[in-house]
Design an enzyme around this catalytic site. Structure first.
Site, short mmCIF file in Angstrom:
data_model
loop_
_atom_site.label_atom_id
_atom_site.label_comp_id
_atom_site.label_asym_id
_atom_site.label_seq_id
_atom_site.Cartn_x
_atom_site.Cartn_y
_atom_site.Cartn_z
N TYR A 299 0.83 -1.20 0.00
CA TYR A 299 0.00 0.00 0.00
C TYR A 299 0.86 1.24 0.00
O TYR A 299 1.99 1.24 0.45
CB TYR A 299 -1.00 0.00 1.16
N CYS A 300 0.29 2.31 -0.55
CA CYS A 300 0.92 3.63 -0.55
C CYS A 300 -0.15 4.61 -0.08
O CYS A 300 -1.03 4.24 0.69
CB CYS A 300 1.48 3.96 -1.93
N GLY A 301 -0.09 5.83 -0.56
CA GLY A 301 -1.08 6.82 -0.13
C GLY A 301 -2.48 6.51 -0.62
O GLY A 301 -3.44 6.59 0.14
N TRP B 54 -3.26 4.02 2.16
CA TRP B 54 -3.28 4.62 3.49
C TRP B 54 -4.52 5.45 3.72
O TRP B 54 -5.08 5.45 4.81
CB TRP B 54 -2.01 5.43 3.69
#
Length: 122
Positions: A82-84, A111
């Site tokens: 996962y990232c933003g 996120w």
């Protein structure tokens, strides 16, 4: 997807043709059913330090390809990135698949959505 350059969006769309994505809302159930699965945060180290899903491992987009084999040598281990919001994680997942990882997924919503679904730490 507004706010990003057309070339970046094209890169994301291309990677999405090869990468399996899961919705952030499905992650609590997925992790409950797959206790061996790893949740990996691919954001910048400063973003991770400011807050991340409790128990998530940091392997930033800039270093994941370099460090993944040392930290996760089993190429069949389930890895959820996962990232933003889900763009950088798609690119990272695509690269890991090119390296032979077979159970890698990008978490759509990243996120932005996960922080409302899991305990967080900083």
């Amino acid at each position: 997807m507004s706010g990003h350059s057309p070339a970046f969006l094209a890169l994301i769309q291309d990677a999405r043709t090869r990468v399996r994505e899961v919705n952030a809302r499905d992650m609590p159930g997925i992790l409950a059913k797959q206790p061996a699965a790893r949740l990996i945060d691919v954001r910048e180290e400063s973003e991770f330090a400011a807050g991340h899903v409790e128990g998530a491992e940091w392997l930033g987009k800039g270093v994941i390809e370099r460090d993944i084999e040392t930290k996760h040598p089993d190429r069949s281990e389930p890895l959820y990135l996962y990232c933003g919001s889900g763009y950088r994680s798609v690119i990272a997942a695509d690269n890991l698949q090119k390296m032979g990882y077979t159970q890698v997924f990008s978490v759509d919503g990243g996120w932005r959505d996960l922080k409302g679904l899991f305990p967080v730490e900083s």
